[in-house]
Design an enzyme around this catalytic site. Sequence first.
Site, short mmCIF file in Angstrom:
data_model
loop_
_atom_site.label_atom_id
_atom_site.label_comp_id
_atom_site.label_asym_id
_atom_site.label_seq_id
_atom_site.Cartn_x
_atom_site.Cartn_y
_atom_site.Cartn_z
N ASP A 85 -15.37 -2.95 -1.60
CA ASP A 85 -14.95 -2.64 -0.23
C ASP A 85 -16.21 -2.38 0.58
O ASP A 85 -16.99 -1.47 0.25
CB ASP A 85 -14.05 -1.40 -0.21
CG ASP A 85 -12.88 -1.54 -1.19
OD1 ASP A 85 -12.35 -2.66 -1.29
OD2 ASP A 85 -12.52 -0.54 -1.83
N ASP B 259 0.86 -1.18 0.00
CA ASP B 259 0.00 0.00 0.00
C ASP B 259 0.89 1.23 0.00
O ASP B 259 1.79 1.36 0.85
CB ASP B 259 -0.90 0.01 1.23
CG ASP B 259 -1.98 -1.06 1.18
OD1 ASP B 259 -2.00 -1.83 0.21
OD2 ASP B 259 -2.81 -1.11 2.11
#
Length: 239
Positions: free
Chosen positions: A129, A8
């Site tokens: 998500d 990330d």
Amino acid sequence: MILYPAIDLKDGQCVRLLRGEMEAATVFGDDPAAQAAAFEAAGCEWLHLVDLNGAFAGHPVNGAAVEAILARLTVPAQLGGGIRDMKTIALWLEKGLARVILGTVAVENPALVREAARAFPGRVAVGIDARKGRVATKGWATETDVMATDLARSFEDAGVAALIYTDIDRDGAMAGPNIEATDALARAVSIPVIASGGVSSLADLVALRDTGRIAGAISGRALYDGALDLAEALRTLRA
């Protein structure tokens, strides 16, 4: 089942967030390309990349870091975060990404997902998500009334390569994945489902694999913290 080590990216660094909160970022390294090379050296088959700044900005921000990673890799990589138009999709695929992940646009402009999947067969995934079953967008900052399963089913005939399902409340929390919800999603569609969020141990990976339906799992913090040994995990999943 394929294990996807996660990198990330925030401000050019390798970080992990807690439940998607940018201010709760833990920096794990300032050389993402070196981290990618280390994951590949350990034997990974794929890499999962996220442009966190891009997810909030709505356009690529950590492009230089992603390109540096791609220059070091020989295994395929997928990228999500800030990819919201055909120009950006085409650009990243031309630069060497194996797959792009479309999240916010899957809710706001599903026709774009279909167009991209037609234009780039096998190279477009949808990121779903969810918090308590409801989809969140724009770097998880905006909650919608769209149910994760409904969104997944809406792309059943679109030709997308995979669905990446993230349980936001589990992400970065080292609390274990939401196996029940992920397995339910995998049962609801024929598209391969990749689990994300909460994978914290070898036992978590084995439990996901043993559903017999989940195609992949993404892990970040557990690998950086040492709770999960990548080489051991890969050996177990290949056994």
